[in-house]
Scaffold this active site. Structure first.
Site, short mmCIF file in Angstrom:
data_model
loop_
_atom_site.label_atom_id
_atom_site.label_comp_id
_atom_site.label_asym_id
_atom_site.label_seq_id
_atom_site.Cartn_x
_atom_site.Cartn_y
_atom_site.Cartn_z
CG ASP A 103 27.88 59.60 26.90
OD1 ASP A 103 27.35 58.76 27.65
OD2 ASP A 103 28.87 60.27 27.25
CG ASP B 56 39.65 65.04 28.01
OD1 ASP B 56 38.63 64.92 28.72
OD2 ASP B 56 39.72 64.55 26.87
CG HIS C 89 35.34 64.03 28.26
ND1 HIS C 89 36.46 63.25 28.08
CD2 HIS C 89 34.43 63.21 28.80
CE1 HIS C 89 36.23 62.02 28.50
NE2 HIS C 89 35.00 61.97 28.95
CD GLU D 212 36.89 63.29 24.17
OE1 GLU D 212 37.23 63.92 25.20
OE2 GLU D 212 37.08 62.07 24.04
#
Ligand code: GLP
Length: 263
Positions: A67, A136, A138, A143
């Site tokens: 990314d 979280d 990811h 996400e």
């Protein structure tokens, strides 16, 4: 899934670096998927040391990063382009033309994303995808709520991710780009092997959901339960919420025993 629990971050790094070194010795033109964040820094340093001291050769290696932020130039001090140069590419004999990182601009991004996916296929697919994990759950910048079949695309970052990444932007949450281009969950799942690294108590909940929870888009890393060759290498702090931690340690100990007996 193979869960390898190591006492410390240093040992986690040593085990993961050995896995990549062994794969590279078997296949000099290894295709590596790479991650950013603080967790893999030790791995990159270890590989750089192996290059310097043992001549580990990266000249034929091809890399694809997961990314990149949208809206900051590649030479921005906090871009993932800069991160990779600083922590890895400049320290080994990899060819710049073999290193692929998503572009940091949203201009014509759909075409770019398609070309990125095509380049991975042209390279023969990713042999080993290195992953970290967000608090979280990811992976990459996928996400919670990301489609488990998603491909490379632009994603909006959650408030929790913006806050987690603010320290890299001088502690200013508002300075963190709000969007990123990321390989999709489906793209990641096509890697032949995934190597997820997690260290520290702040990752314990995400790890427990990813490993022992249901497979759900709410925890994108949980999809790795469906991947045939995923190894999670985590330290004790990241493992403390796992219910079956003793079993995972037993599995690993038995495997090491078999290997030492030449099996
Ligand atoms: C970012 C990256 C992820 C990385 C995560 C965790 O969101 N896009 O690839 O796994 O941060 O980073 P850290 O290792 O710093 O906790």
């Amino acid at each position: 899934m193979e869960i390898i629990v190591q006492p410390t971050y240093a040992q986690l790094v040593a085990v993961s670096a050995e896995i990549i070194r062994d794969a590279l010795l078997k296949k000099p033109n290894l295709v590596l998927g790479l991650a950013t964040g603080s967790t893999p820094i030790g791995l990159y340093e270890a590989l750089a040391r192996m290059h310097k001291t043992d001549g580990l050769d990266f000249s034929e290696v091809i890399t694809f990063n997961l990314d990149e932020y949208v809206g900051i130039p590649p030479n921005h001090p906090c871009s993932y382009h800069t991160f990779m140069e600083m922590h890895f590419f400049n320290a080994v004999n990899i060819r710049p033309e073999n290193c692929h990182i998503p572009q940091s601009t949203a201009v014509a991004h759909e075409e770019f994303c398609e070309r990125y996916e095509a380049a991975i296929v042209d390279a023969g697919g990713i042999d080993i995808q290195v992953l970290g994990i967000g608090k979280d759950g990811h992976i990459g910048f996928n996400e919670p709520s990301s489609s488990l079949g998603s491909r490379t695309r632009i994603k909006t970052l959650t408030q929790s991710t913006l806050e987690a990444n603010a320290p890299h932007f001088g502690g200013v949450v508002d300075a963190v780009p709000k969007m990123a281009i990321t390989m999709g969950v489906g793209t990641i799942m096509e890697a032949k092997q995934c190597l997820l690294l997690a260290s520290g108590e702040s990752k314990a909940e995400a790890i427990s959901h990813a490993v022992e929870g249901p497979i759900t888009a709410e925890v994108p890393a949980s999809v790795l339960q469906m991947h045939p060759r995923t190894i999670m290498i985590i330290d004790e702090a990241a493992a403390w919420q796992l219910k079956r931690v003793d079993y995972y340690k037993q599995v690993y100990a038995n495997k090491q025993k078999l290997l030492s007996q030449g099996h």
